[in-house]
Scaffold this active site. Structure first.
Site, short mmCIF file in Angstrom:
data_model
loop_
_atom_site.label_atom_id
_atom_site.label_comp_id
_atom_site.label_asym_id
_atom_site.label_seq_id
_atom_site.Cartn_x
_atom_site.Cartn_y
_atom_site.Cartn_z
N HIS A 153 0.87 -1.20 -0.07
CA HIS A 153 0.16 -0.25 -0.03
C HIS A 153 0.95 1.02 -0.03
O HIS A 153 2.09 1.24 0.60
CB HIS A 153 -0.91 0.08 1.06
CG HIS A 153 -2.22 0.93 0.99
ND1 HIS A 153 -1.95 2.30 1.29
CD2 HIS A 153 -3.50 0.89 0.82
CE1 HIS A 153 -3.13 2.86 1.38
NE2 HIS A 153 -3.91 2.10 0.80
N GLU A 170 0.31 4.08 1.45
CA GLU A 170 0.90 4.64 2.67
C GLU A 170 1.93 3.96 3.50
O GLU A 170 2.69 4.72 4.12
CB GLU A 170 -0.41 4.64 3.63
CG GLU A 170 -0.29 5.15 5.04
CD GLU A 170 -1.64 5.06 5.80
OE1 GLU A 170 -1.52 5.08 7.06
OE2 GLU A 170 -2.98 5.26 5.17
N SER A 196 -3.29 3.87 8.57
CA SER A 196 -4.47 4.28 9.07
C SER A 196 -5.73 3.95 8.64
O SER A 196 -6.85 4.31 8.99
CB SER A 196 -4.55 5.85 8.66
OG SER A 196 -4.37 6.22 7.27
#
Length: 303
Positions: free
Chosen positions: A125, A127, A164
């Site tokens: 990912h 992030e 997150s």
């Protein structure tokens, strides 16, 4: 038939900020080519709309052109990417979600204090790649329990951070397993308010309906997690990009339908789905399933 639409749902403050950033850049720099590093948010409708207006989404940072505008996506970038881009002749706009930037600062603080860092999340990912790229020393990505089992013996100070947009149950399981192996580890969940609120709302709604429809793209982490939360409670649960993916046989024996959407899914997709269902079931009653009110807003970056 009764149709319940989860509240909150859809765009979070970080996504709204990122999308508005691109909108402003388009208006402010009509003569410049606009590039976005990674998809600004993980939703096919949003990306298609911006592409139609000339925005170019790139995964290879070397593809950015001089004299252009470059926008970092909401997912954040590594320190190496940021330094490279700042050396180029272009307009740089950072649309990283402030809550992701907070995780970056947390990682850097842990590193400065001499901690070895565990990063919980999907290693592929954007992030997570950006977060790990904010460290200069060793950081271990742990995506599943086996990754924790395979960690080497760590005798120094150890800390963890999380992606997150993770599923709450998964995050809790991973943190507990880390604490079992490393009792002195420090850290806390970084799952954001919007991810938590949407999952808890869906969990409550799924208990009340016969069918759950989650609007969101398959490459959206938070949308997939809403689907997983739903499917553990409601026997019929589906993740759809838009109403065109709805199958007629899903509604056999269904009296109550629940709808929610991922944090990167535009509200128009939910409203299109509701309109589609009302046409198919003219007597259907539509109401909001109010779980929690959100008032979070973020300031726009300097553009």
């Amino acid at each position: 038939m009764q149709i319940f639409v989860a509240c909150p749902r859809g765009f979070c403050a970080g996504v709204e900020r990122a999308i508005e950033t691109v909108e402003i850049a388009i208006r402010r720099y009509p003569e410049k080519k606009i590039f976005v590093y990674h998809e600004i948010v993980h939703n096919s409708r949003v990306i298609q709309d911006f592409k139609a207006r000339g925005v170019d989404f790139i995964e290879d940072i070397t593809k950015v052109e001089p004299k252009s505008v470059l926008i970092f996506s909401a997912h954040g970038v590594s320190e190496e990417i940021e330094k490279y881009v700042k050396s180029l002749d272009l307009v740089l706009v950072d649309a990283t979600c402030p809550l992701v930037s907070k995780i970056h600062r947390e990682v850097q603080r842990f590193e400065k204090e001499g901690f070895i860092i565990l990063v919980i999340g999907n290693r592929n990912h954007a992030e997570i790649i950006g977060t790990v790229g904010r460290t200069k020393t060793q950081a271990y990505i742990v995506q599943d329990p086996e990754d924790i089992d395979n960690l080497p013996s760590i005798t120094g100070k150890l800390a963890y951070v999380t992606q997150s947009t993770l599923a709450l149950e998964y995050t809790s399981t991973m943190i507990n397993k880390i604490k079992e192996k490393f009792p002195n580890v420090v850290g806390r969940s970084d799952v954001c308010y919007a991810t938590q609120n949407r999952q808890e709302a869906v969990k409550a709604l799924a208990k009340e309906v016969d069918l759950m429809l989650i609007v969101g793209s398959t490459n959206s982490s938070n949308s997939r997690n809403l689907m997983q939360v739903s499917s553990k409670i409601c026997q019929k649960a589906f993740l759809i990009d838009n109403y065109n993916e709805v199958e007629p046989d899903w509604f056999e024996g269904v009296d109550r339908v629940g709808i929610s959407s991922g944090a990167s899914a535009p509200e128009i997709l939910v409203q299109d789905l509701v309109s589609f269902l009302k046409k198919r079931f003219p007597s259907a009653e539509v109401s909001d399933f109010k779980f929690k009110e959100e008032k979070v807003q973020f300031k726009l970056p300097i553009i």
